[in-house]
Design an enzyme around this catalytic site. Structure first.
Site, PDB file in Angstrom:
ATOM      1  N   LYS A  15       0.910  -1.241  -0.024  1.00 26.27           N
ATOM      2  CA  LYS A  15      -0.096  -0.070  -0.041  1.00 26.27           C
ATOM      3  C   LYS A  15       0.901   1.406   0.039  1.00 26.27           C
ATOM      4  CE  LYS A  15      -2.200  -1.111   4.046  1.00 26.27           C
ATOM      5  NZ  LYS A  15      -1.157  -2.210   4.273  1.00 26.27           N
ATOM      6  N   ARG A  90      -9.411   1.099   8.833  1.00 26.04           N
ATOM      7  CA  ARG A  90      -9.249  -0.088   9.106  1.00 26.04           C
ATOM      8  C   ARG A  90     -10.214  -0.632  10.058  1.00 26.04           C
ATOM      9  NH1 ARG A  90      -2.962   0.984   8.757  1.00 26.04           N
ATOM     10  NH2 ARG A  90      -2.213  -1.467   9.045  1.00 26.04           N
ATOM     11  N   ARG A 129      12.357  -5.936   4.797  1.00 23.20           N
ATOM     12  CA  ARG A 129      11.962  -4.418   4.821  1.00 23.20           C
ATOM     13  C   ARG A 129      12.962  -3.575   5.501  1.00 23.20           C
ATOM     14  NH1 ARG A 129       6.164  -1.599   5.539  1.00 23.20           N
ATOM     15  NH2 ARG A 129       6.127  -3.194   7.339  1.00 23.20           N
ATOM     16  N   ARG A 162      11.560  -2.201  11.110  1.00 24.92           N
ATOM     17  CA  ARG A 162      10.428  -2.050  12.185  1.00 24.92           C
ATOM     18  C   ARG A 162      10.466  -2.991  13.038  1.00 24.92           C
ATOM     19  NH1 ARG A 162       5.612   0.042   8.144  1.00 24.92           N
ATOM     20  NH2 ARG A 162       4.351  -1.178   9.846  1.00 24.92           N
ATOM     21  N   ARG A 173      -0.623  -9.359  13.255  1.00 20.58           N
ATOM     22  CA  ARG A 173      -1.066  -8.404  12.237  1.00 20.58           C
ATOM     23  C   ARG A 173      -2.079  -8.912  10.989  1.00 20.58           C
ATOM     24  NH1 ARG A 173       4.177  -5.502  10.390  1.00 20.58           N
ATOM     25  NH2 ARG A 173       3.018  -4.044   9.119  1.00 20.58           N
TER      26      ARG A 173
END
Ligand code: AP5
Length: 221
Positions: A15, A90, A129, A162, A173
């Site tokens: 996203k 969300r 990431r 992160r 998640r």
């Protein structure tokens, strides 16, 4: 062409990557609630203090905190030339509040884009990431590496992982997405606003599919 958009999809579905590319192409605002919350955490603001423990566990931050944040942004007029809301709404209450806030300003949503991806691809991507703590630019080993290893191309900051990209948190998640966010796919489907983009493939391939969904037509040269 669609210019007022929300982006939906599991963590790691791309996203943020696609929102940055599309916002640049269309000259519209890109608003990521995840980035806003991470900035609040690093500034140690009251919002950051309240949000941090939820984020570390991969849980959603309470609706009233997020809705307040979006409301202040809408009131500021930042979204008046078009927008991508990346990671908001969300939950159903967030989706309903967004509808009310926009109609209060005489603005309508043009579309909700859902990025589809498998859980295994999410876990794989998020294990690679790295992000810039200052400008929030996102990189990936091996699909999107910075020019100098471990250093942000834009501001020279040292890249970080992160804390919520650790695999057990990523799996949580994904569960949170299924239980709390997935119902809003149906909410936007019922309103005939939902379109879907296959999020696997290179970022450029996904971007081309996204441009087709928003009705982008290349200007004749
Ligand atoms: P947030 O930051 O929004 O996290 P998320 O939705 O889980 O999404 P991500 O940022 O992890 O992934 P993405 O889909 O943007 O993918 P990206 O482009 O980075 O939220 C974090 C937390 O904040 C939440 O858990 C919650 O606690 C809180 N929060 C935020 N909004 C909230 C709300 N509205 N309500 C309540 N709480 C809220 O890509 C991922 C990686 O893959 C990158 O390394 C990228 O380079 C790479 N990549 C991208 N596309 C491709 C591709 N096509 N091929 C290969 N690699 C790719």
């Amino acid at each position: 062409m669609k210019r007022n958009l929300v982006f939906l999809g599991p963590p790691g579905s791309g996203k943020g990557t696609q929102a940055a590319m599309l916002a640049r192409r269309l000259g519209i605002a890109h608003l990521s609630t995840g980035d806003m919350l991470r900035n609040a955490v690093s500034e140690e603001s009251e919002l950051g203090r309240q949000a941090e423990s939820y984020m570390k566990r991969g849980e959603l931050v309470p609706d009233h905190l997020i809705i307040g944040l979006i409301e202040r942004t809408i009131v500021s007029g930042k979204l008046r030339h078009g927008f991508i809301l990346d990671g908001f709404p969300r939950t159903l209450p967030q989706a309903e509040s967004l509808g009310d806030m926009l109609s209060g300003k005489g603005v309508s949503l043009d579309g909700a884009v859902l990025f589809r991806i498998s859980d295994e691809e999410v876990v794989n991507r998020l294990s690679g990431r790295w992000s810039c703590p200052k400008c929030q630019a996102t990189y990936n080993y091996p699909s999107n590496v910075p020019r100098r290893q471990g250093i942000c191309d834009h501001d020279g900051m040292t890249l970080r992982r992160r804390p919520d990209d650790e695999e057990t948190v990523v799996r949580n998640r994904l569960d949170v997405y299924r239980s709390q966010t997935k119902p809003i796919e149906d909410y936007y489907r019922r309103e005939s606003l939902l379109t879907e983009v296959r999020a696997e493939g290179t970022p450029e391939q996904v971007f081309q599919a996204l441009l087709a969904e928003v009705g982008w037509v290349e200007a004749a040269s």
